[in-house]
Design a protein around this motif. Structure first.
Motif, PDB file in Angstrom:
ATOM      1  N   GLY A   1      88.049 -20.465-100.350  1.00  0.00           N
ATOM      2  CA  GLY A   1      87.202 -19.352 -99.935  1.00  0.00           C
ATOM      3  C   GLY A   1      86.628 -19.466 -98.544  1.00  0.00           C
ATOM      4  O   GLY A   1      85.434 -19.254 -98.349  1.00  0.00           O
ATOM      5  N   ASP A   2      87.470 -19.765 -97.551  1.00  0.00           N
ATOM      6  CA  ASP A   2      86.966 -19.914 -96.184  1.00  0.00           C
ATOM      7  C   ASP A   2      87.285 -18.709 -95.308  1.00  0.00           C
ATOM      8  O   ASP A   2      87.264 -18.799 -94.088  1.00  0.00           O
ATOM      9  CB  ASP A   2      87.561 -21.186 -95.545  1.00  0.00           C
ATOM     10  CG  ASP A   2      86.857 -21.540 -94.233  1.00  0.00           C
ATOM     11  OD1 ASP A   2      85.626 -21.433 -94.176  1.00  0.00           O
ATOM     12  OD2 ASP A   2      87.560 -21.888 -93.280  1.00  0.00           O
ATOM     13  N   GLY A   3      87.607 -17.584 -95.888  1.00  0.00           N
ATOM     14  CA  GLY A   3      87.833 -16.387 -95.088  1.00  0.00           C
ATOM     15  C   GLY A   3      89.226 -16.316 -94.490  1.00  0.00           C
ATOM     16  O   GLY A   3      90.164 -16.996 -94.924  1.00  0.00           O
ATOM     17  N   GLU A   4      89.365 -15.492 -93.442  1.00  0.00           N
ATOM     18  CA  GLU A   4      90.665 -15.219 -92.859  1.00  0.00           C
ATOM     19  C   GLU A   4      91.096 -16.326 -91.893  1.00  0.00           C
ATOM     20  O   GLU A   4      90.275 -17.015 -91.291  1.00  0.00           O
ATOM     21  CB  GLU A   4      90.620 -13.887 -92.110  1.00  0.00           C
ATOM     22  CG  GLU A   4      90.345 -12.690 -93.013  1.00  0.00           C
ATOM     23  CD  GLU A   4      90.318 -11.396 -92.240  1.00  0.00           C
ATOM     24  OE1 GLU A   4      90.485 -11.443 -91.003  1.00  0.00           O
ATOM     25  OE2 GLU A   4      90.125 -10.341 -92.870  1.00  0.00           O
ATOM     26  N   ASP A   5      92.437 -16.452 -91.753  1.00  0.00           N
ATOM     27  CA  ASP A   5      92.994 -17.404 -90.799  1.00  0.00           C
ATOM     28  C   ASP A   5      92.871 -16.863 -89.382  1.00  0.00           C
ATOM     29  O   ASP A   5      92.851 -15.653 -89.169  1.00  0.00           O
ATOM     30  CB  ASP A   5      94.472 -17.651 -91.109  1.00  0.00           C
ATOM     31  CG  ASP A   5      94.668 -18.392 -92.419  1.00  0.00           C
ATOM     32  OD1 ASP A   5      93.878 -19.308 -92.698  1.00  0.00           O
ATOM     33  OD2 ASP A   5      95.604 -18.035 -93.161  1.00  0.00           O
ATOM     34  N   PRO A   6      92.806 -17.735 -88.392  1.00  0.00           N
ATOM     35  CA  PRO A   6      92.795 -17.261 -87.003  1.00  0.00           C
ATOM     36  C   PRO A   6      94.125 -16.625 -86.636  1.00  0.00           C
ATOM     37  O   PRO A   6      95.177 -16.964 -87.193  1.00  0.00           O
ATOM     38  CB  PRO A   6      92.542 -18.539 -86.200  1.00  0.00           C
ATOM     39  CG  PRO A   6      92.992 -19.651 -87.084  1.00  0.00           C
ATOM     40  CD  PRO A   6      92.717 -19.207 -88.488  1.00  0.00           C
ATOM     41  N   GLU A   7      94.095 -15.701 -85.701  1.00  0.00           N
ATOM     42  CA  GLU A   7      95.301 -14.964 -85.345  1.00  0.00           C
ATOM     43  C   GLU A   7      96.367 -15.842 -84.702  1.00  0.00           C
ATOM     44  O   GLU A   7      97.549 -15.526 -84.779  1.00  0.00           O
ATOM     45  CB  GLU A   7      94.956 -13.810 -84.397  1.00  0.00           C
ATOM     46  CG  GLU A   7      94.301 -12.623 -85.087  1.00  0.00           C
ATOM     47  CD  GLU A   7      94.192 -11.430 -84.166  1.00  0.00           C
ATOM     48  OE1 GLU A   7      94.483 -11.580 -82.947  1.00  0.00           O
ATOM     49  OE2 GLU A   7      93.822 -10.344 -84.634  1.00  0.00           O
ATOM     50  N   TRP A   8      95.968 -16.942 -84.073  1.00  0.00           N
ATOM     51  CA  TRP A   8      96.950 -17.747 -83.345  1.00  0.00           C
ATOM     52  C   TRP A   8      97.817 -18.584 -84.268  1.00  0.00           C
ATOM     53  O   TRP A   8      98.845 -19.129 -83.844  1.00  0.00           O
ATOM     54  CB  TRP A   8      96.250 -18.676 -82.345  1.00  0.00           C
ATOM     55  CG  TRP A   8      95.328 -19.695 -82.980  1.00  0.00           C
ATOM     56  CD1 TRP A   8      93.992 -19.585 -83.161  1.00  0.00           C
ATOM     57  CD2 TRP A   8      95.701 -20.973 -83.512  1.00  0.00           C
ATOM     58  NE1 TRP A   8      93.489 -20.698 -83.782  1.00  0.00           N
ATOM     59  CE2 TRP A   8      94.520 -21.578 -84.002  1.00  0.00           C
ATOM     60  CE3 TRP A   8      96.897 -21.670 -83.629  1.00  0.00           C
ATOM     61  CZ2 TRP A   8      94.507 -22.834 -84.590  1.00  0.00           C
ATOM     62  CZ3 TRP A   8      96.895 -22.928 -84.222  1.00  0.00           C
ATOM     63  CH2 TRP A   8      95.713 -23.493 -84.691  1.00  0.00           C
ATOM     64  N   LEU A   9      97.459 -18.679 -85.555  1.00  0.00           N
ATOM     65  CA  LEU A   9      98.196 -19.527 -86.472  1.00  0.00           C
ATOM     66  C   LEU A   9      99.653 -19.065 -86.592  1.00  0.00           C
ATOM     67  O   LEU A   9      99.953 -17.879 -86.558  1.00  0.00           O
ATOM     68  CB  LEU A   9      97.530 -19.471 -87.853  1.00  0.00           C
ATOM     69  CG  LEU A   9      97.509 -20.782 -88.654  1.00  0.00           C
ATOM     70  CD1 LEU A   9      96.717 -21.848 -87.915  1.00  0.00           C
ATOM     71  CD2 LEU A   9      96.892 -20.531 -90.030  1.00  0.00           C
ATOM     72  N   ALA A  10     100.551 -20.018 -86.739  1.00  0.00           N
ATOM     73  CA  ALA A  10     101.982 -19.705 -86.818  1.00  0.00           C
ATOM     74  C   ALA A  10     102.292 -18.939 -88.106  1.00  0.00           C
ATOM     75  O   ALA A  10     101.767 -19.244 -89.171  1.00  0.00           O
ATOM     76  CB  ALA A  10     102.808 -20.987 -86.770  1.00  0.00           C
TER      77      ALA A  10
END
Length: 395
Positions: free
Chosen positions: A341-350
């Motif tokens: 439950g840590d929210g959304e991934d950063p956009e830069w993630l592959a």
């Protein structure tokens, strides 16, 4: 408690029912009934003066998707079908409420009517008192429909039901910002289509989705609407292109692999957007997504295989295998982070799609080996960052 629906389709525009007007690749009545069905309406009834040929195809598509819509050619016939129903959603002719408003009315007490303020911009809605107009959707019961059928026959039954509910002090629910669209003109249809497109936008799934795939998909949506494309077609085509690209990579055809793989992303996005806009399920969506992943993984291994055959360095194949393994591990790590439950991934993630776009400039420069190394390092950095994140959350 069961929920039924009665949709009026009397008004005619250019010789055809307004319910059959095209909207976002299908017809207005399909949007109406699919939205009602998604709110829990198990027994939708279409109330028409006479069955028009233009309604045959939309009703056939609804039934093919498991929505058992019935047609009543009089209010008496509708009353026979709905008299025993305790909760019936009533929808005015050519009225398209947002899903949120339908859900609000569906759980309200009986009787309830949705209202808008009596303002100039709401002049198309029917006035019910000095301050309010009917917003085109109400929740009544089958008994009231039967009473109206006995009183007035086929003379303006929807308006009569509304007046009866108003006289019995039905609860009035202010729609707020969820003002329905009355599709009585081309301008109203354009406004409805714009709202459908806006409502289908989702959070970006990485930088390639935000800056490339989602904008391409949205730019092409009007073309798909004009040709009445079903969501399953671009979704299926994206999977076919991904598998084809993977097979081309194993044969050493690098551009015949990369271009289809790049096209597969926007096509998958188009299928998803159409599915949301038209409220139509894509059959086998999970299998198609798996096929796209398999095609991309096969393309990575194929690139490593042909680089190894070109200079005899087995390390290229090892690098390709490492790339596929890192992406699989990244997928698992992202699942753990989401579960914690840590929210959304950063956009830069592959992402699998992002790797293809990251490889493109290297391919244009003819540096395929450097490109494979770069996207493997990109996948490794993404996995390492996500793994550290998961471990911190686990503590």
């Amino acid at each position: 408690m069961t929920l039924a629906a009665l949709v009026a389709a009397f008004d005619v525009e250019a010789g055809a029912p307004r319910a059959a007007l095209p909207l976002a690749g299908v017809t207005l009545v399909e949007h109406q009934i699919r939205r009602l069905a998604s709110a829990g309406a198990e027994r939708p009834i279409l109330l028409v003066e006479q069955m028009a040929p233009a309604l045959a195809a939309p009703l056939a598509r609804l039934r093919a998707d498991g929505i058992a819509v019935k047609v009543a050619t009089s209010i008496a016939a509708a009353a026979d079908l709905l008299a025993a129903e305790p909760r019936v959603l009533i929808l005015a002719d050519a009225c398209l409420p947002d899903r949120a408003l339908i859900e609000r009315i569906a759980i309200a007490g009986v009787p309830s009517i949705a209202v808008v303020l009596d303002l100039p911009e709401h002049a198309a809605f029917e006035r019910i008192d000095a301050e309010h107009r009917w917003a085109g959707i109400a929740l009544l019961d089958g008994r009231r429909i039967a009473e109206v059928a006995q009183m007035v026959g086929d003379w303006d039954p929807i308006s009569t039901m509304l007046r009866s509910a108003v006289q019995e002090t039905a609860a009035r629910i202010e729609v707020g910002r969820d003002v329905p669209v009355l599709a009585g003109s081309s301008e109203a249809l354009h406004a409805a289509e714009a709202r459908l497109v806006a409502a289908s936008r989702e959070a970006a799934r990485g930088w390639s989705d935000r800056f490339l795939e989602a904008p391409i998909a949205e730019a092409l949506l009007p073309q798909l609407f004009a040709r009445s494309i079903q969501p399953s077609l671009p979704a299926l085509l994206s999977a076919v292109l991904a598998i084809g690209g993977g097979l081309a990579a194993t044969g050493g055809y690098r551009w015949l692999a990369l271009v289809p793989l790049l096209l597969a992303g926007p096509l998958a996005r188009m299928g998803q957007r159409l599915s949301l806009i038209q409220a139509r399920r894509v059959p086998g969506a999970s299998w198609l997504a798996t096929a796209r992943l398999a095609g991309r993984g096969l393309a990575g291994l194929g690139l490593g295989w042909w680089l190894m055959r070109g200079d005899g360095q087995w390390g290229w194949l090892l690098t390709a295998g490492l790339l596929v393994g890192l992406m699989a591990a990244l997928f698992a790590a992202r699942g753990i982070v989401a579960w914690l439950g840590d929210g959304e991934d950063p956009e830069w993630l592959a992402t699998p799609a992002a790797l293809g776009w990251a490889l493109l400039p290297f391919g244009l420069a003819g540096l395929w080996g450097w490109g494979l190394g770069a996207i493997t390092a990109y996948a490794g950095a993404s996995f390492g960052w996500t793994l550290v994140r998961a471990l911190r959350l686990a503590r």
